[in-house]
Motif scaffolding. Structure first.
Motif, PDB file in Angstrom:
ATOM      1  N   LYS A   2       0.809  -1.116   0.102  1.00  0.00           N
ATOM      2  CA  LYS A   2       0.032   0.119  -0.043  1.00  0.00           C
ATOM      3  C   LYS A   2       0.996   1.379  -0.065  1.00  0.00           C
ATOM      4  N   LEU A   3       0.597   2.186  -0.993  1.00  0.00           N
ATOM      5  CA  LEU A   3       1.557   3.401  -0.992  1.00  0.00           C
ATOM      6  C   LEU A   3       0.306   4.378  -0.816  1.00  0.00           C
ATOM      7  N   LEU A   4       0.693   5.495   0.210  1.00  0.00           N
ATOM      8  CA  LEU A   4      -0.088   6.647   0.264  1.00  0.00           C
ATOM      9  C   LEU A   4       0.613   7.759  -0.538  1.00  0.00           C
ATOM     10  N   LEU A   5      -0.211   8.155  -1.401  1.00  0.00           N
ATOM     11  CA  LEU A   5       0.153   9.255  -2.300  1.00  0.00           C
ATOM     12  C   LEU A   5      -0.658  10.621  -1.694  1.00  0.00           C
ATOM     13  N   ILE A   6       0.233  11.661  -1.559  1.00  0.00           N
ATOM     14  CA  ILE A   6      -0.148  12.744  -0.756  1.00  0.00           C
ATOM     15  C   ILE A   6      -0.097  13.765  -1.874  1.00  0.00           C
ATOM     16  N   ASN A   7      -1.130  14.407  -2.351  1.00  0.00           N
ATOM     17  CA  ASN A   7      -0.968  15.471  -3.012  1.00  0.00           C
ATOM     18  C   ASN A   7      -0.971  16.707  -2.068  1.00  0.00           C
ATOM     19  N   PRO A   8      -0.008  17.525  -2.169  1.00  0.00           N
ATOM     20  CA  PRO A   8      -0.087  18.452  -0.788  1.00  0.00           C
ATOM     21  C   PRO A   8      -0.882  19.738  -1.104  1.00  0.00           C
ATOM     22  N   ASN A   9      -1.347  19.908  -2.327  1.00  0.00           N
ATOM     23  CA  ASN A   9      -2.213  20.993  -2.461  1.00  0.00           C
ATOM     24  C   ASN A   9      -3.779  20.530  -2.365  1.00  0.00           C
ATOM     25  N   SER A  10      -4.767  21.434  -2.537  1.00  0.00           N
ATOM     26  CA  SER A  10      -6.163  21.058  -2.220  1.00  0.00           C
ATOM     27  C   SER A  10      -6.932  20.775  -3.254  1.00  0.00           C
ATOM     28  N   SER A  11      -6.387  20.655  -4.426  1.00  0.00           N
ATOM     29  CA  SER A  11      -7.200  20.480  -5.728  1.00  0.00           C
ATOM     30  C   SER A  11      -7.505  18.878  -6.182  1.00  0.00           C
ATOM     31  N   VAL A  32      -2.380   2.121  -4.563  1.00  0.00           N
ATOM     32  CA  VAL A  32      -1.964   3.408  -4.494  1.00  0.00           C
ATOM     33  C   VAL A  32      -3.379   4.234  -3.995  1.00  0.00           C
ATOM     34  N   ILE A  33      -2.899   4.704  -2.585  1.00  0.00           N
ATOM     35  CA  ILE A  33      -4.131   5.354  -1.921  1.00  0.00           C
ATOM     36  C   ILE A  33      -3.875   6.912  -1.956  1.00  0.00           C
ATOM     37  N   ALA A  34      -4.576   7.469  -2.934  1.00  0.00           N
ATOM     38  CA  ALA A  34      -4.501   9.054  -3.019  1.00  0.00           C
ATOM     39  C   ALA A  34      -5.077   9.767  -2.198  1.00  0.00           C
ATOM     40  N   THR A  35      -4.740  10.882  -1.608  1.00  0.00           N
ATOM     41  CA  THR A  35      -5.234  11.745  -0.708  1.00  0.00           C
ATOM     42  C   THR A  35      -4.687  13.116  -0.747  1.00  0.00           C
ATOM     43  N   GLN A  36      -5.296  14.273  -0.226  1.00  0.00           N
ATOM     44  CA  GLN A  36      -5.029  15.432  -0.050  1.00  0.00           C
ATOM     45  C   GLN A  36      -5.305  16.231   1.160  1.00  0.00           C
ATOM     46  N   PRO A  37      -4.708  17.176   1.590  1.00  0.00           N
ATOM     47  CA  PRO A  37      -4.971  17.902   2.967  1.00  0.00           C
ATOM     48  C   PRO A  37      -6.483  18.357   3.132  1.00  0.00           C
ATOM     49  N   ALA A  71       4.472   2.606   2.337  1.00  0.00           N
ATOM     50  CA  ALA A  71       5.528   3.541   2.123  1.00  0.00           C
ATOM     51  C   ALA A  71       4.473   5.037   1.562  1.00  0.00           C
ATOM     52  N   VAL A  72       5.024   6.320   1.730  1.00  0.00           N
ATOM     53  CA  VAL A  72       4.422   7.519   1.563  1.00  0.00           C
ATOM     54  C   VAL A  72       5.096   8.209   0.526  1.00  0.00           C
ATOM     55  N   LEU A  73       4.193   8.796  -0.185  1.00  0.00           N
ATOM     56  CA  LEU A  73       4.761   9.509  -1.368  1.00  0.00           C
ATOM     57  C   LEU A  73       4.147  10.981  -1.341  1.00  0.00           C
ATOM     58  N   ILE A  74       5.404  12.162  -1.635  1.00  0.00           N
ATOM     59  CA  ILE A  74       4.801  13.428  -1.263  1.00  0.00           C
ATOM     60  C   ILE A  74       4.618  13.813  -2.934  1.00  0.00           C
ATOM     61  N   ALA A  75       3.717  14.135  -3.588  1.00  0.00           N
ATOM     62  CA  ALA A  75       3.417  14.488  -5.019  1.00  0.00           C
ATOM     63  C   ALA A  75       3.359  15.903  -5.135  1.00  0.00           C
TER      64      ALA A  75
END
Length: 243
Positions: A2-11, A32-37, A71-75
């Motif tokens: 499981k990879l946590l993919l974080i888009n740091p913007n709010s789009s 791939v688990i995609a998320t945003q703040p 793992a965590v990815l900062i996109a």
């Protein structure tokens, strides 16, 4: 895996596009688990935006703890909140800029970065120095394309990025191009075909490096400055994020 993919913007639209690019290169069996703040800027185009984006990354890593990502990815090419995220989890945490720089340095003796707003070139320069790639990165070129414009990347925008990349290759005498925005991920294949040199998208690079680190059984060191955050009171809206 499981990879946590974080888009740091709010789009939300950009989050979806980045997630598609990540899943396109992920191995079979990698989720791939995609998320945003839950707060912050719609795009990250300066130091002020980046402060809130970094807090958003910390928020998402904290909230994702029950999911136990491998793992965590900062996109975001600014890698906002990278060090904080490494404190908050023992899973490997990869920033797209750091991942792209490492991959580019394995494919060419020198690389150039083509990014969005010229004002963010200084942020990229800071990262090059932080990660120790000042001898390999030969130039950073802004296109002044707004980040959110990449959600609808048409032929004219692609041509603008291609022209900037060609200038970079000639002017910097580089052998590879690093795309300096996670929102450019979907353009990587076309640009590589047109330019005839390696074109590195940090999202794809981070996915494959994360899979490798997890496969090797490696975790973030908790010895030293990446040790788990100290317990203390957090006030206001950040109250639930304290340790």
């Amino acid at each position: 895996m499981k990879l946590l993919l974080i888009n740091p913007n709010s789009s939300a639209g950009m989050t979806a596009g980045i997630a598609d690019a990540a899943r396109a290169v992920a191995a079979a069996g990698t989720e791939v688990i995609a998320t945003q703040p839950g707060f912050g800027p719609a795009s990250i185009e300066g130091h002020y935006d980046e402060v809130f984006a970094a807090a958003g990354v910390a928020e998402q890593v904290r909230q994702a703890a029950p999911l136990a990502p491998d793992a965590v990815l900062i996109a975001c090419f600014g890698d906002p909140g990278l060090d904080a995220a490494r404190e908050a989890t023992d899973a490997p945490v990869l920033g797209t800029a750091e991942a792209a720089f490492h991959v580019a340095s394995m494919l060419a003796t020198g690389f150039s970065v083509v990014t969005t707003m010229t004002r963010t070139c200084v942020i990229a320069e800071h990262l090059v120095l932080k990660y120790g790639f000042e001898r390999r990165c030969r130039g950073i070129h802004g296109t002044d394309i707004p980040v959110l414009a990449l959600e609808e990347a048409g032929d004219a925008l692609l041509a603008q990025i291609e022209a900037s990349a060609r200038t970079a290759l000639a002017q910097d005498r580089s052998g590879a191009i690093v795309l300096g925005c996670a929102g450019m991920a979907g353009l990587c294949g076309t640009l590589q075909q047109r330019l005839g040199v390696p074109v590195i998208d940090g999202v794809a690079a981070a996915v494959k490096l994360a899979e490798a680190l997890v496969g090797l059984g490696l975790r973030t060191s908790k010895h030293g400055d990446y040790a788990t955050p100290l317990p203390k009171l957090y006030r206001g809206w950040a109250g639930p994020l304290g340790w």
